[in-house]
Scaffold this motif. Structure first.
Motif, PDB file in Angstrom:
ATOM      1  N   TRP A 109       0.924  -1.231  -0.016  1.00 18.51           N
ATOM      2  CA  TRP A 109       0.093   0.022  -0.095  1.00 18.51           C
ATOM      3  C   TRP A 109       0.720   1.271   0.163  1.00 18.51           C
ATOM      4  O   TRP A 109       0.319   2.333  -0.243  1.00 18.51           O
ATOM      5  CB  TRP A 109      -0.909  -0.103   1.159  1.00 18.51           C
ATOM      6  CG  TRP A 109      -2.121  -0.962   1.045  1.00 18.51           C
ATOM      7  CD1 TRP A 109      -1.967  -2.242   1.430  1.00 18.51           C
ATOM      8  CD2 TRP A 109      -3.541  -0.588   0.707  1.00 18.51           C
ATOM      9  NE1 TRP A 109      -3.292  -2.848   1.171  1.00 18.51           N
ATOM     10  CE2 TRP A 109      -4.106  -1.792   0.715  1.00 18.51           C
ATOM     11  CE3 TRP A 109      -4.008   0.446   0.486  1.00 18.51           C
ATOM     12  CZ2 TRP A 109      -5.318  -2.125   0.229  1.00 18.51           C
ATOM     13  CZ3 TRP A 109      -5.504   0.508   0.066  1.00 18.51           C
ATOM     14  CH2 TRP A 109      -6.143  -0.673  -0.029  1.00 18.51           C
ATOM     15  N   SER A 110       2.155   1.193   0.253  1.00 16.30           N
ATOM     16  CA  SER A 110       3.227   2.230   0.208  1.00 16.30           C
ATOM     17  C   SER A 110       3.061   2.754  -1.166  1.00 16.30           C
ATOM     18  O   SER A 110       2.516   2.378  -2.205  1.00 16.30           O
ATOM     19  CB  SER A 110       4.565   1.909   0.601  1.00 16.30           C
ATOM     20  OG  SER A 110       4.981   1.091  -0.507  1.00 16.30           O
ATOM     21  N   LEU A 114       2.558   0.908  -4.679  1.00 17.67           N
ATOM     22  CA  LEU A 114       1.385   1.140  -5.952  1.00 17.67           C
ATOM     23  C   LEU A 114       1.869   1.710  -6.928  1.00 17.67           C
ATOM     24  O   LEU A 114       1.204   1.696  -8.000  1.00 17.67           O
ATOM     25  CB  LEU A 114       0.421   2.149  -5.123  1.00 17.67           C
ATOM     26  CG  LEU A 114      -0.496   1.473  -3.954  1.00 17.67           C
ATOM     27  CD1 LEU A 114      -1.044   2.730  -3.370  1.00 17.67           C
ATOM     28  CD2 LEU A 114      -1.441   0.681  -4.421  1.00 17.67           C
ATOM     29  N   GLU A 115       3.269   1.948  -7.067  1.00 15.22           N
ATOM     30  CA  GLU A 115       3.919   2.753  -8.151  1.00 15.22           C
ATOM     31  C   GLU A 115       3.603   1.847  -9.512  1.00 15.22           C
ATOM     32  O   GLU A 115       2.995   2.529 -10.466  1.00 15.22           O
ATOM     33  CB  GLU A 115       5.395   2.941  -8.149  1.00 15.22           C
ATOM     34  CG  GLU A 115       5.750   3.571  -9.200  1.00 15.22           C
ATOM     35  CD  GLU A 115       4.972   4.923  -9.750  1.00 15.22           C
ATOM     36  OE1 GLU A 115       5.353   5.205 -11.033  1.00 15.22           O
ATOM     37  OE2 GLU A 115       4.345   5.503  -9.038  1.00 15.22           O
ATOM     38  N   ARG A 119       1.079   3.299 -12.660  1.00 16.60           N
ATOM     39  CA  ARG A 119       1.410   3.571 -14.150  1.00 16.60           C
ATOM     40  C   ARG A 119       0.512   2.496 -15.090  1.00 16.60           C
ATOM     41  O   ARG A 119       0.073   3.134 -16.062  1.00 16.60           O
ATOM     42  CB  ARG A 119       2.932   2.936 -14.255  1.00 16.60           C
ATOM     43  CG  ARG A 119       3.887   3.696 -13.610  1.00 16.60           C
ATOM     44  CD  ARG A 119       5.159   3.577 -14.466  1.00 16.60           C
ATOM     45  NE  ARG A 119       5.564   2.112 -14.237  1.00 16.60           N
ATOM     46  CZ  ARG A 119       6.195   1.415 -13.188  1.00 16.60           C
ATOM     47  NH1 ARG A 119       6.833   2.148 -12.087  1.00 16.60           N
ATOM     48  NH2 ARG A 119       6.639   0.139 -13.060  1.00 16.60           N
ATOM     49  N   MET A 120       0.196   1.379 -14.545  1.00 20.58           N
ATOM     50  CA  MET A 120      -0.795   0.542 -15.371  1.00 20.58           C
ATOM     51  C   MET A 120      -2.138   1.364 -15.529  1.00 20.58           C
ATOM     52  O   MET A 120      -2.674   1.206 -16.678  1.00 20.58           O
ATOM     53  CB  MET A 120      -0.910  -0.880 -14.881  1.00 20.58           C
ATOM     54  CG  MET A 120       0.310  -1.668 -14.728  1.00 20.58           C
ATOM     55  SD  MET A 120       0.171  -3.066 -13.728  1.00 20.58           S
ATOM     56  CE  MET A 120      -1.094  -3.864 -13.766  1.00 20.58           C
ATOM     57  N   LEU A 478      -8.009   3.577  -8.796  1.00 23.15           N
ATOM     58  CA  LEU A 478      -7.571   2.706  -9.980  1.00 23.15           C
ATOM     59  C   LEU A 478      -6.560   1.753  -9.437  1.00 23.15           C
ATOM     60  O   LEU A 478      -6.142   0.359  -9.763  1.00 23.15           O
ATOM     61  CB  LEU A 478      -7.496   3.388 -11.076  1.00 23.15           C
ATOM     62  CG  LEU A 478      -8.601   4.090 -11.870  1.00 23.15           C
ATOM     63  CD1 LEU A 478      -8.176   5.013 -12.856  1.00 23.15           C
ATOM     64  CD2 LEU A 478      -9.238   2.820 -12.437  1.00 23.15           C
ATOM     65  N   ALA A 479      -5.241   2.359  -9.042  1.00 19.91           N
ATOM     66  CA  ALA A 479      -4.115   1.892  -8.354  1.00 19.91           C
ATOM     67  C   ALA A 479      -4.377   0.742  -7.491  1.00 19.91           C
ATOM     68  O   ALA A 479      -3.935  -0.367  -7.351  1.00 19.91           O
ATOM     69  CB  ALA A 479      -2.963   2.877  -8.148  1.00 19.91           C
TER      70      ALA A 479
END
Length: 495
Positions: A109-110, A114-115, A119-120, A478-479
């Motif tokens: 969850w950081s 999540l990065e 991006r996706m 979304l992420a």
């Protein structure tokens, strides 16, 4: 009551999170998935969608749950959810926001965790910058005004970053076409034989017993239907998900008894912790020249009321972060009307890290009766939100007084210092509610969305966020949905 065939997974709610989940979980042809949406699915052909839902510059209000309700209650009732009716903006919060989440849900969850999913989501939603040629005279002035006050420019506000600044948040749009989550996630999935999209189907309740869900009762186009599945994913949003849980006997036992619902799992956190970005508006009077410029854009179908955001900080926020969004807006009024050629202009100060907490309760066990939503804006007992709001109005006035903006609009008669009651009465929201099914050890769900006390039920949407991020919530949700879908499927997608 007729029974539909069972599925491996039933997803309740076709908003942004539900679209992600349906697309990702149906990638496995051996997994049968049913996505249930209360509103209409207008299908894969863009020509069958109402024109208003396709316009990236519009804020359509036809496909919502409650017409003529209080503004803070607006929520979408259409496939794609909020992405079909919102402002199309994408911003990202501070690293500290995601650290709060990670402290409860674990390292995934950081911000770093999540990065890849951020991006996706950005790719699927076709995020694009707003070209200079699309900016109104007011928006160009707003950028110059922020620079005049010393704010640094941010090239992409959907990327992780620290500190204050200004920019044009990227939008989920292809030209003027609103690229909603139904387009971004379900277009490629609709042809899969293992995915069913059941629209215009309103959930009554989950059938819960012995610590499991045994079915979901719904009204599908007038027919009472029960769906069964091995796994149930609730993605009905910050207002919808807690209401479904409480109608199903999952929630605060004392409140459930008040509305005649038998308690299956006593979870006091259901419906609590409601958080939204509250706001106050500094109204301005546009010049005749600005009205003419806006009228020309409107006639050409190119008028977008808000294109620039300023991340600002008061003395109440952590160093390197921000606690305000300042939005200079000029366009057609969100509510009500003005005579042709006249426009609503102002600077709105949004509290991005509010301390106030509201709550949601049922008025009745009848799903046709809207829930009782009390946002309790600017109501924290320490008065911190009121102090931030007052400072926000001061910073909004500083922005409006710059050379770049005062040529286009001027403040009205200077009012006296507003009372606390007047500020609360004038407060609005950013339409970013979160937190009513918050994750945590003593809350409603764990870090994978699993509902405490119910073995085969998860909640995956904005309601599980324990705190609100300093950003518009669409991209973070979304992420998060991408991340939790990856956990469910055992995959980490690379796109």
């Amino acid at each position: 009551m007729s029974d539909y065939l069972g599925y491996d997974v039933v997803i309740i709610g076709g908003g942004v999170a539900g679209c992600v989940l349906a697309a990702r979980l149906s990638e496995d042809p051996g997994r049968s998935v049913c996505l249930v949406e209360a509103g209409p699915d207008h299908g894969p052909d863009r020509r069958s969608w109402p024109e208003g839902l396709l316009d990236a510059r519009a804020l359509p209000r036809d496909d919502v749950w409650e017409e003529d309700s209080a503004p803070y209650r607006i929520r979408a009732k259409v496939l794609g959810g909020s992405s079909s009716i919102n402002g199309c903006w994408h911003t990202w919060g501070a690293q500290e926001d995601y650290a709060e989440w990670a402290g409860v849900g674990g390292p995934d969850w950081s911000e770093a965790g999540l990065e890849p999913f951020r991006r996706m989501a950005a790719e699927r939603m076709r995020l694009r910058p707003i070209p200079d040629g699309e900016l109104s005279a007011w928006s160009r002035g707003a950028r110059a005004a922020a620079a005049e006050l010393g704010y640094p420019e941010i090239s992409d506000m959907s990327l992780p970053g620290r500190g204050t600044g200004y920019g044009c948040p990227p939008v989920n749009a292809i030209g003027d076409l609103r690229w909603n989550a139904a387009f971004g996630y379900l277009d490629a999935a609709r042809s899969r034989p293992n995915l069913r999209i059941l629209d215009r189907a309103t959930v009554n309740r989950l059938v819960v017993g012995d610590g499991r869900v045994h079915g979901v009762e719904l009204d599908a186009r007038g027919e009472r239907v029960t769906l069964s599945a091995d796994l149930y994913l609730l993605a009905a949003g910050t207002y919808g998900s807690p209401a479904v849980l409480m109608r199903s006997g999952i929630g605060p036992a004392e409140h459930l008894a008040e509305v005649g619902v038998e308690t299956q799992v006593d979870l006091p956190g259901v419906g609590a912790n409601l958080t939204d970005h509250s706001c106050l508006v500094l109204p301005l009077t546009p010049t005749a020249e600005l009205n003419r410029a806006l009228a020309e854009l409107e006639a050409a179908g190119k008028l977008y009321a808000s294109q620039v955001a300023v991340k600002a900080a008061t003395e109440h926020c952590e160093p390197g972060t921000w606690d305000l969004h300042l939005l200079p807006t000029a366009g057609a009024p969100l509510f009500g009307t003005l005579p042709p050629g006249q426009y609503e202009v102002g600077v709105t100060a949004f509290l991005m890290k509010p301390a106030s907490r509201g709550r949601l309760r049922l008025r009745s066990a009848d799903p046709e009766v809207a829930p009782d939503i009390d946002p309790r804006l600017l109501a924290d007992p320490d008065g911190r939100d009121l102090a931030v709001a007052r400072r926000g109005l001061e910073l909004a006035a500083e922005l409006a007084a710059t050379t770049a903006l005062k040529q286009w609009a001027s403040p009205g008669n200077a009012p006296g210092r507003a009372t606390d009651e007047e500020l609360r009465a004038g407060a609005g929201t950013y339409w970013h509610p979160v937190g009513t099914c918050a994750m945590g050890e003593d809350a409603v769900v764990d870090g994978e969305g699993r509902v405490h006390g119910v073995a085969n039920l998860r909640v995956i949407d904005a309601s599980i966020l324990p705190t609100i991020p300093r950003s518009n919530t669409q991209l973070p949700v979304l992420a998060v949905a991408e991340m939790l879908a990856a956990k469910l499927t055992g995959q980490r997608h690379v796109e």
